[in-house]
Design a protein around this motif. Structure first.
Motif, PDB file in Angstrom:
ATOM      1  N   LEU A  52       0.833  -1.207   0.000  1.00 46.12           N
ATOM      2  CA  LEU A  52       0.000   0.000   0.000  1.00 46.12           C
ATOM      3  C   LEU A  52       0.866   1.254   0.000  1.00 46.12           C
ATOM      4  CD1 LEU A  52      -2.714  -1.174   2.536  1.00 46.12           C
ATOM      5  CD2 LEU A  52      -3.178  -0.456   0.189  1.00 46.12           C
ATOM      6  N   ARG A  53       1.923   1.225   0.783  1.00 43.91           N
ATOM      7  CA  ARG A  53       2.809   2.393   0.854  1.00 43.91           C
ATOM      8  C   ARG A  53       3.545   2.597  -0.471  1.00 43.91           C
ATOM      9  NH1 ARG A  53       3.399   4.712   5.357  1.00 43.91           N
ATOM     10  NH2 ARG A  53       3.063   2.851   6.625  1.00 43.91           N
ATOM     11  N   ALA A  55       2.571   1.763  -3.404  1.00 44.32           N
ATOM     12  CA  ALA A  55       1.630   2.185  -4.444  1.00 44.32           C
ATOM     13  C   ALA A  55       1.007   3.545  -4.159  1.00 44.32           C
ATOM     14  CB  ALA A  55       0.532   1.133  -4.598  1.00 44.32           C
ATOM     15  N   GLU A  57      -1.034   4.272  -1.693  1.00 45.33           N
ATOM     16  CA  GLU A  57      -2.432   4.102  -1.288  1.00 45.33           C
ATOM     17  C   GLU A  57      -2.683   4.348   0.197  1.00 45.33           C
ATOM     18  OE1 GLU A  57      -5.118   3.746  -2.938  1.00 45.33           O
ATOM     19  OE2 GLU A  57      -4.377   3.375  -4.962  1.00 45.33           O
ATOM     20  N   LEU A  58      -1.669   4.847   0.913  1.00 50.63           N
ATOM     21  CA  LEU A  58      -1.890   5.187   2.324  1.00 50.63           C
ATOM     22  C   LEU A  58      -2.030   6.694   2.520  1.00 50.63           C
ATOM     23  CD1 LEU A  58       0.467   2.676   4.166  1.00 50.63           C
ATOM     24  CD2 LEU A  58      -2.018   2.595   3.931  1.00 50.63           C
ATOM     25  N   GLU A  59      -2.211   7.406   1.429  1.00 45.15           N
ATOM     26  CA  GLU A  59      -2.404   8.854   1.491  1.00 45.15           C
ATOM     27  C   GLU A  59      -3.896   9.182   1.588  1.00 45.15           C
ATOM     28  OE1 GLU A  59      -0.527  10.343  -2.004  1.00 45.15           O
ATOM     29  OE2 GLU A  59       1.449   9.516  -1.486  1.00 45.15           O
ATOM     30  N   ASP A 237     -13.187   0.832   2.337  1.00 52.38           N
ATOM     31  CA  ASP A 237     -12.182   1.702   1.748  1.00 52.38           C
ATOM     32  C   ASP A 237     -10.817   1.020   1.719  1.00 52.38           C
ATOM     33  OD1 ASP A 237     -11.358   4.616   0.943  1.00 52.38           O
ATOM     34  OD2 ASP A 237      -9.942   4.032   2.510  1.00 52.38           O
ATOM     35  N   TYR A 238     -10.480   0.335   2.793  1.00 54.59           N
ATOM     36  CA  TYR A 238      -9.191  -0.367   2.882  1.00 54.59           C
ATOM     37  C   TYR A 238      -9.063  -1.420   1.781  1.00 54.59           C
ATOM     38  CZ  TYR A 238      -5.585  -3.514   4.694  1.00 54.59           C
ATOM     39  OH  TYR A 238      -4.472  -4.312   4.822  1.00 54.59           O
ATOM     40  N   ARG A 241      -8.407   0.143  -1.617  1.00 58.93           N
ATOM     41  CA  ARG A 241      -7.010   0.562  -1.735  1.00 58.93           C
ATOM     42  C   ARG A 241      -6.093  -0.639  -1.970  1.00 58.93           C
ATOM     43  NH1 ARG A 241      -5.951   5.866   0.546  1.00 58.93           N
ATOM     44  NH2 ARG A 241      -7.916   6.827   1.195  1.00 58.93           N
ATOM     45  N   ARG A 244      -6.353  -1.840  -5.555  1.00 54.61           N
ATOM     46  CA  ARG A 244      -5.619  -0.968  -6.480  1.00 54.61           C
ATOM     47  C   ARG A 244      -4.114  -1.199  -6.352  1.00 54.61           C
ATOM     48  NH1 ARG A 244      -9.510   3.024  -4.716  1.00 54.61           N
ATOM     49  NH2 ARG A 244      -7.930   3.939  -3.322  1.00 54.61           N
ATOM     50  N   ALA A 245      -3.634  -1.359  -5.126  1.00 52.66           N
ATOM     51  CA  ALA A 245      -2.206  -1.570  -4.903  1.00 52.66           C
ATOM     52  C   ALA A 245      -1.741  -2.891  -5.506  1.00 52.66           C
ATOM     53  CB  ALA A 245      -1.899  -1.537  -3.413  1.00 52.66           C
ATOM     54  N   TRP A 248      -1.435  -2.455  -9.095  1.00 52.73           N
ATOM     55  CA  TRP A 248      -0.264  -1.622  -9.374  1.00 52.73           C
ATOM     56  C   TRP A 248       0.989  -2.461  -9.557  1.00 52.73           C
ATOM     57  CZ3 TRP A 248       4.084  -1.179  -6.242  1.00 52.73           C
ATOM     58  CH2 TRP A 248       4.975  -0.144  -6.546  1.00 52.73           C
TER      59      TRP A 248
END
Length: 335
Positions: A52-53, A55, A57-59, A237-238, A241, A244-245, A248
């Motif tokens: 996640l970081r 990609a 996706e933790l923003e 939501d998690y 994300r 998507r990651a 990626w």
């Protein structure tokens, strides 16, 4: 120049391969996001947090994620059952053992990938050429792991039973030592261990899980968290994300391998081989009836072998609310 194996202590079970039994958890001080809701997420080294970081996706998180690190899937699911963790990622077999133990767990998301990284390995000098020749041989495997089921299924495919081989239950670090020192004839294991052995030239593949295992990995949540509307929204939501990651990774294989190698201590070439063979093949899929049926077969197999204490109705351990427009669980993996 001859390649050498990384010390066994550096070869950790990783986030999308987290299927070994046993081990402890270490509470992490890492917290991401902001807001009144905190989602307690179980993870493994080089796992969900790392991907996640990497990609991005933790923003812009409107809730907090508190990470707890586990050595493998079964203790992570114990934490889910104890409500110490709201959600976490595991392979296809730990949920079956947790369900068999009567744990309070719910599969809420799934990914389908190839099973090429799930292998039965033999030393390069071995005379074995096929799984049918494993009869009477010693095979190392982590009990309750995806490799455990793969071993059973691979043997059944050639007319053998688990009792036809000498099973040695070992965690990966110990199995690695036993395999490389010649104390076992074969090793049933998953990536990145498969890639480690192959890249080091210390073994070859006798057979893979292709065609005999389902190639599924899961996110498993606490039913208590799912009953909380705010946490259930955070889970939604998690998962978006994380999907998507994971997607990626397919277009950023070298970039992800570099991050993964740094996070786990694996050599870059081993991480990249594992990413290409396994990680980049995963596709987010629905938690649907074919998925339940596939997991039910695993549950029935272990019940027949008396490795779980009771028959499991796996349909009672899934929640399809987060499927959205995802493709069916039988969707082919990326290649």
């Amino acid at each position: 120049m001859r390649r050498r194996l990384v010390p066994a202590a550096l070869l950790l079970p990783l986030a999308l391969l987290f299927t070994a039994c046993g081990g402890n958890s270490t509470a992490s001080t890492d917290t991401d996001g902001a807001g009144p809701v905190t989602l307690d997420v179980g993870d493994q080294k080089g796992g969900s947090e790392a991907i996640l970081r990497a990609a991005g996706e933790l923003e812009n998180l409107h809730y907090r994620i508190k990470w707890s690190t586990f050595t493998s899937g079964p203790p992570l699911l114990e934490a889910v059952d104890a409500k110490a963790v709201d959600i976490g990622g595991v392979g296809n077999t730990p949920p079956v053992f947790a369900a068999g133990a009567g744990s309070q767990i719910t599969v809420v998301a799934a990914w389908h990938g190839t099973s090429k990284g799930d292998t039965i390995l033999v030393p390069k000098s071995s005379r074995l050429t096929g799984p049918e020749q494993l009869k009477g041989r010693s095979v190392a495997v982590a009990q309750g792991s995806s490799a455990h089921y793969q071993l059973v299924a691979s043997l059944r495919a050639v007319g053998l039973r688990l009792s036809d081989v000498k099973v040695t239950y070992l965690q990966p670090a110990d199995a690695l030592a036993a395999f490389t020192s010649g104390k076992v004839d074969a090793w049933a294991v998953w990536d990145p261990y498969t890639s480690q052995i192959l890249q080091a030239g210390r073994g070859r593949v006798l057979t893979t899980g292709e065609g005999v295992t389902n190639g599924l990995t899961f996110q498993v949540a606490s039913p208590a968290a799912l009953r909380d509307p705010e946490k259930a929204a955070a889970v939604k939501d998690y998962l978006a994300r994380l999907r998507r990651a994971t997607a990626w990774v397919n277009g950023h294989q070298k970039e992800w391998a570099a991050v993964w190698a740094k996070d786990t201590g694996l050599p870059y070439e081993v991480a990249l081989a594992s990413v290409r063979r396994t990680n980049s093949t995963r596709v987010a899929v629905a938690v649907d009836k074919p998925l339940v049926a596939s997991e039910q077969r695993i549950a029935d197999t272990f019940a027949e072998l008396r490795l779980i204490p009771r028959k499991v109705d796996f349909a009672g351990f899934v929640d399809s609310r987060y499927n959205g427009g995802l493709p069916p669980s039988t969707t082919p993996a990326r290649h």
